[in-house]
Write an enzyme that holds these catalytic residues in place. Structure first.
Site, PDB file in Angstrom:
ATOM      1  N   HIS A 161       0.879  -1.194   0.078  1.00  0.00           N
ATOM      2  CA  HIS A 161      -0.071   0.060   0.026  1.00  0.00           C
ATOM      3  C   HIS A 161       0.870   1.273   0.110  1.00  0.00           C
ATOM      4  CE1 HIS A 161      -2.948   2.910   1.742  1.00  0.00           C
ATOM      5  NE2 HIS A 161      -3.855   2.190   1.553  1.00  0.00           N
ATOM      6  N   ASP A 192       3.017  -4.591   7.814  1.00  0.00           N
ATOM      7  CA  ASP A 192       1.686  -3.760   7.583  1.00  0.00           C
ATOM      8  C   ASP A 192       0.683  -4.643   8.031  1.00  0.00           C
ATOM      9  OD1 ASP A 192      -0.440  -2.850   6.849  1.00  0.00           O
ATOM     10  OD2 ASP A 192       0.404  -1.965   4.900  1.00  0.00           O
ATOM     11  N   LYS A 195     -10.430  -0.931  10.303  1.00  0.00           N
ATOM     12  CA  LYS A 195     -10.685  -2.146   9.539  1.00  0.00           C
ATOM     13  C   LYS A 195     -10.757  -3.173  10.320  1.00  0.00           C
ATOM     14  CE  LYS A 195      -7.255   0.092   6.060  1.00  0.00           C
ATOM     15  NZ  LYS A 195      -8.185   0.246   5.017  1.00  0.00           N
ATOM     16  N   CYS A 236      -4.812   2.691  -3.426  1.00  0.00           N
ATOM     17  CA  CYS A 236      -3.652   2.971  -2.931  1.00  0.00           C
ATOM     18  C   CYS A 236      -2.478   1.989  -3.277  1.00  0.00           C
ATOM     19  CB  CYS A 236      -3.771   3.425  -1.598  1.00  0.00           C
ATOM     20  SG  CYS A 236      -4.871   4.534  -0.982  1.00  0.00           S
TER      21      CYS A 236
END
Ligand code: PMP
Length: 418
Positions: free
Chosen positions: A135, A212, A238, A376
């Site tokens: 991302h 991540d 999220k 993204c």
């Protein structure tokens, strides 16, 4: 690859998604006079009532600033805020609660590491390794660091299924590699990466690893100690938690040795005009008033997820992924982008002859919320030579009926563009 799945709760009792939907008020609404079919969970998940209640209770009953007050409300707020940190610690399997730093989200967590750890540990000629499927928030902060200090950004490529080309890893890791930044689960492709292997090999050359976890935390049991990750970044929104709260996990020894990033209140021990000394972990990295309600709401979300069981959620979503791949794959115009062997909860696709934005608009008219765009992850789009995809991403409350609705809505796309 096992990651932490063995530690998950028993799978013998399948999750009842139909029943759990009642916990999420927004799922009851309609869109364009049709029942909402929410399949944009990789962008953000909906929030269960227990999270809304936790936010409500904080603001309605004990709203106060933390750490600084001797009065009752401030003590209650501080207790709840620090209890939330312990909940997050347990959820991630971290060794200590001071290894949990509250941030605004994954983006801020990565920026914190790139700025605080990066400026102190990366110099001219050093290397940072990222992957082709990151991302932007796990690319741009490293690019900015590399530009500032004269380091080089290297990229581990992926293949056309969206799997990392692990055979290239050992060549790309050198004695100049200071850090590897890798996504656990790709938001654009759904690929579930072998981060344990990457961490092991990175450590062998003396590099640290930042994972991540924005898309793994909602879907998989994660244990940062078992992974041996140096840093793990996530976003609360999220994972059924509120917007604006996130986490940076860091090993205590690594965090301790890092200089602070932002300066301000709460992160100091003593300030004079001559010199400031900094506070202990985790305050050193939490300058200013934190998102107290957000942290409390995030803990409520993690408790909710834990109550269902992350193993059961993973099993439910694996079933949905398998079902969705089959029924969507039967539509002749559909081509999947991201067909890795090991995937989580993401169905990214192209509909032949129709731009993803048009697909998304027609699906919206049918009440089906998906994401269209580059997600993204421009480098992923560049790899496949496409501008965008249509992405359906799943959560614990999705059902096979939701995927049937998506199939029906895609049939509408065909009719409109026939
Ligand atoms: N990494 C991944 C894999 C993501 O999916 C996202 C959000 N789409 C981010 C990082 C950034 O998260 P946030 O915007 O919550 O900081």
């Amino acid at each position: 690859m096992t990651d932490a799945l063995e530690s998950s709760p028993p799978l013998d009792l399948p999750l009842d998604a139909h029943a759990l939907r009642a916990d999420f008020p927004v799922l009851a609404r309609t869109v364009h006079d049709r029942p909402l079919v929410y399949l944009d969970n990789a962008a953000t998940t909906q929030k269960p009532q227990v999270v809304l209640d936790a936010l409500d209770r904080y603001y309605g009953e004990y709203n106060s600033n933390v750490h600084r007050g001797v009065h009752r409300l401030s003590q209650e707020a501080t207790e709840a805020f620090e209890a939330a940190r312990i909940t997050v610690q347990r959820f991630l399997g971290a060794a200590a609660s001071h290894e949990i730093v509250f941030t605004r989200g994954t983006t801020e967590s990565v920026n914190l590491v790139a700025n605080a750890w990066g400026r102190a540990n990366v110099g001219a000629g050093d290397e940072i390794l990222v992957t082709e499927m990151e991302h932007h928030s796990n690319i741009v902060p490293w690019q900015m660091l590399c530009e500032a200090v004269g380091a080089t950004l290297k990229v581990l490529p992926m293949d056309d299924r969206g799997e990392l080309r692990m055979e290239r890893l050992d060549d790309l890791l050198t004695e100049r590699t200071r850090l590897v930044a890798v996504v656990h689960v790709s938001n654009a492709l759904g690929t579930w990466n072998p981060v344990e292997t990457i961490i092991g090999r990175a450590h062998a050359v003396g590099a640290l690893v930042l994972v991540d976890g924005a898309q793994s935390i909602p879907h998989l049991p994660v244990d940062v100690q078992r992974l041996d990750a140096d840093f793990y970044a996530l976003s609360g929104h999220k994972a059924y938690g509120p917007m604006g709260i996130g986490v940076l996990y860091g090993k205590a020894a690594v965090l301790d040795a890092m200089p602070p990033w932002q300066g301000g209140g709460d992160m100091i021990r003593m300030v004079t005009f001559e010199k400031t000394t900094y506070g202990e972990l985790p305050c050193k990295f939490e300058a200013g008033t934190p998102d107290v309600a957000g942290a409390i709401g995030l803990a409520a979300a993690f408790d909710y997820v834990e109550g269902i069981g992350r193993g059961r959620i993973a099993a439910h979503e694996a079933d949905l992924l398998e079902y969705g791949t089959r029924v969507l794959g039967e539509i002749p115009e559909v081509r999947f982008i991201g067909t890795a062997d090991r995937k989580a909860a993401v169905l990214s696709l192209l509909f032949e002859g129709v731009h993803p934005h048009d697909v998304g608009t027609i699906l919206d008219r049918e009440g089906v919320a998906v994401r269209t765009g580059h997600h993204c992850a421009y480098p992923v789009m560049q790899h496949f030579g496409i501008p965008a995809t249509t992405r359906a991403s799943l959560a614990l409350y999705n059902t096979r009926e939701d995927l049937d609705a998506l199939v029906r809505a895609l049939t509408r796309v065909r009719e409109v563009f026939a």
